[in-house]
Design an enzyme around this catalytic site. Structure first.
Site, mmCIF file in Angstrom:
data_model
loop_
_atom_site.group_PDB
_atom_site.id
_atom_site.type_symbol
_atom_site.label_atom_id
_atom_site.label_comp_id
_atom_site.label_asym_id
_atom_site.label_seq_id
_atom_site.Cartn_x
_atom_site.Cartn_y
_atom_site.Cartn_z
ATOM 1 N N PHE A 168 -36.778 -8.308 -32.829
ATOM 2 C CA PHE A 168 -35.658 -9.173 -33.230
ATOM 3 C C PHE A 168 -34.503 -8.400 -33.863
ATOM 4 C CE2 PHE A 168 -39.358 -11.952 -33.061
ATOM 5 C CZ PHE A 168 -38.864 -13.034 -32.346
ATOM 6 N N CYS A 278 -28.331 -8.820 -24.841
ATOM 7 C CA CYS A 278 -29.391 -9.830 -24.838
ATOM 8 C C CYS A 278 -28.959 -11.276 -24.633
ATOM 9 C CB CYS A 278 -30.170 -9.740 -26.142
ATOM 10 S SG CYS A 278 -31.169 -8.258 -26.206
HETATM 11 C C1 UDX Z 1 -33.912 -3.192 -23.382
HETATM 12 C C2 UDX Z 1 -33.617 -4.591 -22.839
HETATM 13 O O1 UDX Z 1 -32.233 -4.687 -22.570
HETATM 14 C C3 UDX Z 1 -34.018 -5.684 -23.759
HETATM 15 O O2 UDX Z 1 -34.062 -6.898 -23.086
HETATM 16 C C4 UDX Z 1 -35.349 -5.489 -24.260
HETATM 17 O O3 UDX Z 1 -35.592 -6.360 -25.304
HETATM 18 C C5 UDX Z 1 -35.631 -4.074 -24.705
HETATM 19 O O4 UDX Z 1 -35.232 -3.134 -23.754
HETATM 20 P P1 UDX Z 1 -32.482 -1.555 -24.810
HETATM 21 O O5 UDX Z 1 -33.436 -0.663 -25.532
HETATM 22 O O6 UDX Z 1 -31.222 -1.926 -25.507
HETATM 23 O O7 UDX Z 1 -33.122 -2.956 -24.493
HETATM 24 O O8 UDX Z 1 -32.225 -0.962 -23.348
HETATM 25 P P2 UDX Z 1 -31.716 0.469 -22.958
HETATM 26 O O9 UDX Z 1 -30.893 1.047 -24.071
HETATM 27 O O10 UDX Z 1 -31.144 0.342 -21.598
HETATM 28 O O11 UDX Z 1 -33.051 1.353 -22.906
HETATM 29 C C6 UDX Z 1 -34.028 1.275 -21.946
HETATM 30 C C7 UDX Z 1 -34.507 2.687 -21.621
HETATM 31 O O12 UDX Z 1 -35.630 2.629 -20.739
HETATM 32 C C8 UDX Z 1 -33.481 3.575 -20.938
HETATM 33 O O13 UDX Z 1 -33.248 4.738 -21.705
HETATM 34 C C9 UDX Z 1 -34.114 3.904 -19.578
HETATM 35 O O14 UDX Z 1 -33.823 5.213 -19.109
HETATM 36 C C10 UDX Z 1 -35.578 3.753 -19.878
HETATM 37 N N1 UDX Z 1 -36.425 3.534 -18.698
HETATM 38 C C11 UDX Z 1 -36.118 2.586 -17.781
HETATM 39 C C12 UDX Z 1 -37.564 4.323 -18.517
HETATM 40 O O15 UDX Z 1 -37.834 5.221 -19.314
HETATM 41 N N2 UDX Z 1 -38.372 4.084 -17.428
HETATM 42 C C13 UDX Z 1 -38.075 3.139 -16.502
HETATM 43 O O16 UDX Z 1 -38.833 2.980 -15.536
HETATM 44 C C14 UDX Z 1 -36.906 2.362 -16.688
HETATM 45 C C1 UDX Z 2 -29.114 -10.182 -30.919
HETATM 46 C C2 UDX Z 2 -30.056 -10.911 -31.899
HETATM 47 O O1 UDX Z 2 -29.336 -11.158 -33.119
HETATM 48 C C3 UDX Z 2 -31.290 -10.088 -32.160
HETATM 49 O O2 UDX Z 2 -32.197 -10.795 -32.988
HETATM 50 C C4 UDX Z 2 -31.952 -9.740 -30.824
HETATM 51 O O3 UDX Z 2 -33.073 -8.918 -31.042
HETATM 52 C C5 UDX Z 2 -30.985 -9.074 -29.871
HETATM 53 O O4 UDX Z 2 -29.818 -9.894 -29.711
HETATM 54 P P1 UDX Z 2 -27.386 -8.177 -31.101
HETATM 55 O O5 UDX Z 2 -26.943 -8.623 -29.745
HETATM 56 O O6 UDX Z 2 -27.695 -6.742 -31.305
HETATM 57 O O7 UDX Z 2 -28.697 -8.991 -31.552
HETATM 58 O O8 UDX Z 2 -26.254 -8.551 -32.190
HETATM 59 P P2 UDX Z 2 -25.830 -9.910 -32.923
HETATM 60 O O9 UDX Z 2 -25.539 -9.567 -34.324
HETATM 61 O O10 UDX Z 2 -26.771 -11.014 -32.700
HETATM 62 O O11 UDX Z 2 -24.438 -10.248 -32.237
HETATM 63 C C6 UDX Z 2 -24.334 -10.669 -30.885
HETATM 64 C C7 UDX Z 2 -22.905 -11.042 -30.570
HETATM 65 O O12 UDX Z 2 -22.535 -12.227 -31.265
HETATM 66 C C8 UDX Z 2 -21.873 -9.987 -30.981
HETATM 67 O O13 UDX Z 2 -20.891 -9.883 -29.990
HETATM 68 C C9 UDX Z 2 -21.301 -10.532 -32.268
HETATM 69 O O14 UDX Z 2 -20.015 -10.075 -32.538
HETATM 70 C C10 UDX Z 2 -21.324 -12.030 -31.976
HETATM 71 N N1 UDX Z 2 -21.326 -12.866 -33.191
HETATM 72 C C11 UDX Z 2 -22.366 -12.804 -34.064
HETATM 73 C C12 UDX Z 2 -20.270 -13.750 -33.411
HETATM 74 O O15 UDX Z 2 -19.325 -13.833 -32.612
HETATM 75 N N2 UDX Z 2 -20.310 -14.556 -34.518
HETATM 76 C C13 UDX Z 2 -21.331 -14.524 -35.419
HETATM 77 O O16 UDX Z 2 -21.282 -15.294 -36.400
HETATM 78 C C14 UDX Z 2 -22.395 -13.616 -35.188
#
Ligand code: UDX
Ligand code: UDX
Length: 482
Positions: A168, A278
């Site tokens: 989260f 997300c």
């Molecule tokens: C991702 C998803 O976007 C999110 O929905 C989920 O909750 C967690 O994983 P994030 O860590 O932000 O979130 O993604 P990203 O920064 O793109 O990292 C994923 C990594 O996995 C990349 O570095 C990619 O190279 C790697 N990967 C992908 C592997 O190592 N093996 C694979 O087969 C595919």
């Molecule tokens: C979100 C969830 O908060 C997190 O729990 C989950 O694991 C991944 O997705 P993240 O996307 O990293 O996290 O950032 P978040 O702080 O939730 O902001 C998401 C978007 O909403 C941003 O573009 C932010 O600027 C916007 N936002 C957030 C608003 O426009 N208004 C608000 O009051 C809060």
């Protein structure tokens, strides 16, 4: 069962910080983070901690403390799977671009590939943990793949448990969120495996904050949490538009409703529209799930949250054009911030992408500043190269119908600007001297603040017009209604 060796597949925005905190809090566990991306791993291992692939406050300090001691980054996927007794799958799960469910369902090919590698290379008993946010019943797919390996006589009695343990954390506050989570959710069937994971978290999370559920509730709870949070933002952004039309101020409305303990004050800031990897993806996932089960009204309800977000972003680019006398062609617009929120270098689904694309389509000359996002990343997002000095002639601009953009590392960029557009709430933008800036801009220039970070009184006697999101009061110079 006591876990000694963890392997995390995926060194991204979720896997990297999560594993760093586990290593920091559990010195007796060896944490191996693997990724197929060589460049990314090189950056995780860079001696200069400023070059880590992810910017998160306090992350570099943890990496410095643990890297090479019980936290390791490598591309050795096969080897590290072999030695792990717990494997986190933290690979990306983007929205499918083609095929069944395109545009809504998640593309699970990397999760599937990770499960296949675990099935192929693991030894003895292994607990497989879904860390990525996944569609409901993905665990079934993973279990299916692992089951065939269990039945394979040549694999010498290997066995698996699958758990769901969604993350989260929010970007920009990842370390804080990981160190002091509101809750840790563990979904599963085998209580011993759930206890083994719970024991890791209990090193720093109070036991009452570790929730056990069945595996499908855990998968669905993560999608639901993101859908509820995003829904609040679309709700407040829709109210912002009403505020602008009626003379109300969305900040006052937010404060007024946020004091109701049933509503609460968080996630009520109107902005340029939500971004991040997300929210959109997870809502569309929920929409797909509802459609699949024939729950079309439910699907429409959640889809409207995404539709409102798209509309809100368009509304901002359109009102900029209208306020600038109906055209931005050849006009210099300074864009402050490209990341989807402050304190991150992540631009995925950032509102800045769509808004800048719209302004470029209208022929604007955009000068973009962001303290953490690179020029190359912006080029990828806008699918357009920045304009170089040699092309920066009057003739070029005149015939460049599509507009152009440039990147600046410093804030010396306001000369002759027609507008400034605030898109990310970086702290350094709060310190801008607007008297000085306004003297540099053209006459009748505009400042568009989509993040409510400028105090209107600071622009009171300054020769620029101010538009703030959701501000329908007179101080907002809101003479045009949209
Ligand atoms: C991702 C998803 O976007 C999110 O929905 C989920 O909750 C967690 O994983 P994030 O860590 O932000 O979130 O993604 P990203 O920064 O793109 O990292 C994923 C990594 O996995 C990349 O570095 C990619 O190279 C790697 N990967 C992908 C592997 O190592 N093996 C694979 O087969 C595919
Ligand atoms: C979100 C969830 O908060 C997190 O729990 C989950 O694991 C991944 O997705 P993240 O996307 O990293 O996290 O950032 P978040 O702080 O939730 O902001 C998401 C978007 O909403 C941003 O573009 C932010 O600027 C916007 N936002 C957030 C608003 O426009 N208004 C608000 O009051 C809060």
């Amino acid at each position: 069962m006591k876990v000694k060796n963890i392997c995390c597949i995926g060194a991204g925005y979720v896997g990297g910080p999560t594993m760093a905190v586990i290593a920091d809090k559990c010195p007796s566990i060896r944490v191996e983070v693997v990724d197929i991306d060589k460049e990314r791993i090189k950056k995780w291992n860079d001696k200069d901690l400023r070059n880590l692939p992810i910017f998160e406050p306090d992350l570099a300090e943890i990496v410095e403390r643990c890297r090479g001691i019980n936290l390791f980054f490598s591309n050795l996927v096969k080897e590290k799977i072999k030695h792990a007794d717990m494997i986190f799958i933290s690979v990306n799960t983007p929205t499918k671009k083609k095929g069944l469910g395109a545009g809504k369902a998640s593309d699970l090919r990397w999760v599937e590939e990770s499960a296949r590698q675990v099935a192929k290379f693991s030894n003895g008993h292994t607990i497989v943990v879904e860390k990525s946010t996944l569609p409901v019943r993905t665990a079934e797919v993973i279990q299916g793949i692992l089951k065939s390996a269990e039945l394979d006589k040549d694999r010498n009695g290997i066995s698996f448990d699958v758990l769901s343990n969604p993350e989260f954390l929010a970007e920009g506050t990842a370390i804080k969120d990981l160190e002091k989570p509101d809750r840790v959710l563990i979904g599963g069937e085998n209580i011993e495996a759930m206890d083994a994971l719970s024991e890791i978290y209990s090193k720093w999370v109070p036991k009452e904050k570790i929730l056990f559920t069945n595996i499908w509730s855990s998968e669905l709870a993560k999608l639901t949490a993101n859908a509820f949070l995003a829904q609040r933002i679309s709700s407040i952004n829709s109210i912002a538009a009403i505020c602008e039309a009626t003379g109300a101020d969305v900040r006052e409305v937010s404060r007024a409703i946020g004091t109701d303990s049933r509503i609460g004050s968080k996630f009520l800031d109107s902005g340029p529209g939500f971004g991040g990897s997300c929210f959109k993806k997870d809502i569309l996932n929920l929409v797909y799930l509802a459609e699949y089960f024939g729950l079309n009204d439910v699907a429409n309800f959640w889809e409207s949250v995404v539709n409102l977000n798209n509309w809100h972003q368009k509304r901002i680019s359109e009102l900029i054009v209208k306020k600038l006398f109906g055209t931005v062609t050849g006009k210099k617009i300074v864009v402050l911030g490209f990341a989807f929120k402050g304190n991150t270098n992540d631009t995925r689904e950032s509102a800045a992408i769509q808004i800048c694309k719209d302004l470029l389509d209208e022929g604007a000359e955009i000068l973009i500043h962001d303290p953490k996002v690179s020029e190359l990343q912006i080029e990828k997002d806008l699918k357009m190269k920045p304009i170089r000095e040699s092309e920066d002639s009057y003739e070029n601009k005149l015939f460049n119908k599509k507009g152009s953009w440039k990147f600046s590392k410093n804030l010396n960029i306001f000369d002759n600007a027609h507008a400034v557009l605030m898109l990310t709430e970086w702290d350094e933008y709060k310190k801008i001297d607007w008297v000085d800036v306004s003297n540099k801009m053209v006459d009748q220039a505009w400042v568009f603040d989509s993040r409510s970070i400028i105090e209107p009184r600071k622009l009171k006697n300054v020769n620029v017009n101010l538009w703030r999101v959701g501000d329908g009061t007179k101080s907002n110079n809101n003479s045009l209604k949209f």
